[in-house]
Design an enzyme around this catalytic site. Structure first.
Site, PDB file in Angstrom:
ATOM      1  CB  CYS A  53       4.448   1.930   8.163  1.00  0.00           C
ATOM      2  SG  CYS A  53       4.076   3.511   7.382  1.00  0.00           S
ATOM      3  CG  LEU A  54       6.288   0.907   2.263  1.00  0.00           C
ATOM      4  CD1 LEU A  54       5.807   1.202   0.847  1.00  0.00           C
ATOM      5  CD2 LEU A  54       7.363  -0.182   2.260  1.00  0.00           C
ATOM      6  CG  HIS A  58      -1.363   1.236   7.351  1.00  0.00           C
ATOM      7  ND1 HIS A  58      -0.549   0.748   8.350  1.00  0.00           N
ATOM      8  CD2 HIS A  58      -0.566   2.023   6.573  1.00  0.00           C
ATOM      9  CE1 HIS A  58       0.673   1.235   8.186  1.00  0.00           C
ATOM     10  NE2 HIS A  58       0.694   2.006   7.107  1.00  0.00           N
ATOM     11  CD  GLU A  59      -1.430   2.466   2.768  1.00  0.00           C
ATOM     12  OE1 GLU A  59      -0.930   3.606   2.803  1.00  0.00           O
ATOM     13  OE2 GLU A  59      -0.786   1.438   3.058  1.00  0.00           O
ATOM     14  CD  GLN A 118       2.927   5.725   3.253  1.00  0.00           C
ATOM     15  OE1 GLN A 118       2.027   5.243   2.574  1.00  0.00           O
ATOM     16  NE2 GLN A 118       3.823   4.994   3.879  1.00  0.00           N
ATOM     17  N   GLY A 141       0.830  -1.193   0.000  1.00  0.00           N
ATOM     18  CA  GLY A 141       0.000   0.000   0.000  1.00  0.00           C
ATOM     19  C   GLY A 141       0.866   1.245   0.000  1.00  0.00           C
ATOM     20  CG  HIS A 183      -0.143   6.714   5.774  1.00  0.00           C
ATOM     21  ND1 HIS A 183       0.867   7.160   6.581  1.00  0.00           N
ATOM     22  CD2 HIS A 183       0.141   5.405   5.504  1.00  0.00           C
ATOM     23  CE1 HIS A 183       1.725   6.169   6.810  1.00  0.00           C
ATOM     24  NE2 HIS A 183       1.296   5.090   6.167  1.00  0.00           N
TER      25      HIS A 183
END
Ligand code: K1U
Ligand code: ZN
Length: 167
Positions: free
Chosen positions: A91-92, A133-134, A51, A46, A137
């Protein structure tokens, strides 16, 4: 297409609340393609526009092993949440940190696609977790904010030290 730089926690820009996208045009479609390429290269399942320091409401997800089930959600809205489930998340933007977070087990989301059409999606399991999660963000929230203050402080110190060492 292009690979985009992913912001790392505790970068304050990760706490920016994203703005709705007024029109789905070629610029948005190009950005979505770059986000997908960046997500696959990371690799991740994702990526939210926040991000990559673009504060507009768009995210990409693909939980398939074959990387052939890409979903792009523009202006996503959660219509329904059901149940509760704990799942390990990564998480990236928080590299190397994984921890359990409690989320809704099932969600229904309404969003716009790259053709500018509205659609609804029922998601559970990893897809449901990843979309939640996204969307967090896009609201300026990073998953570590669900963890204890002590864990958040330790993660902040670890990633700040790593960033200094990489300079
Ligand atoms: O938002 C992000 O930074 C992407 C994140 C999404 C996510 C993963 C797990 C639970 C919730 C949300 C990631 O993709 S972290 C990397 C990852 O999970 C993964 C990477 C390669 C293969 C499979 C998974
Ligand atoms: Zn993330």
């Amino acid at each position: 297409m292009a690979l985009l730089k992913i912001l790392h926690y505790p970068d304050p820009r990760l706490h920016t609340v994203a703005k709705p996208i007024a029109e789905v045009n070629d610029e948005i479609r190009r950005l979505a393609a770059d986000m997908a390429e960046t997500m696959y290269a990371a690799p991740g399942i994702g990526l939210a526009a926040t991000q990559i320091d673009r504060h507009i409401r768009m995210l990409v997800v693909d939980i398939s092993e074959e990387k052939n089930s890409l979903l792009t959600l523009i202006n996503p809205r959660i219509l329904l949440k059901e149940g509760e489930a704990m799942h390990e998340e990564g998480c990236l933007s928080v590299p190397g940190i994984y921890d359990k977070v409690s989320r809704a087990e099932r969600i229904r989301v309404q969003a716009t696609n790259l053709a500018g059409e509205s659609f609804e999606l029922d998601a559970d399991g990893l897809l449901g977790i990843c979309i939640q999660h996204e969307i967090d963000h896009l609201e300026g929230k990073v998953f570590v904010e669900y963890l204890s203050r002590l864990k958040q402080t330790r993660i902040k110190h670890k990633l700040t030290k790593q960033a200094k060492e990489a300079m």
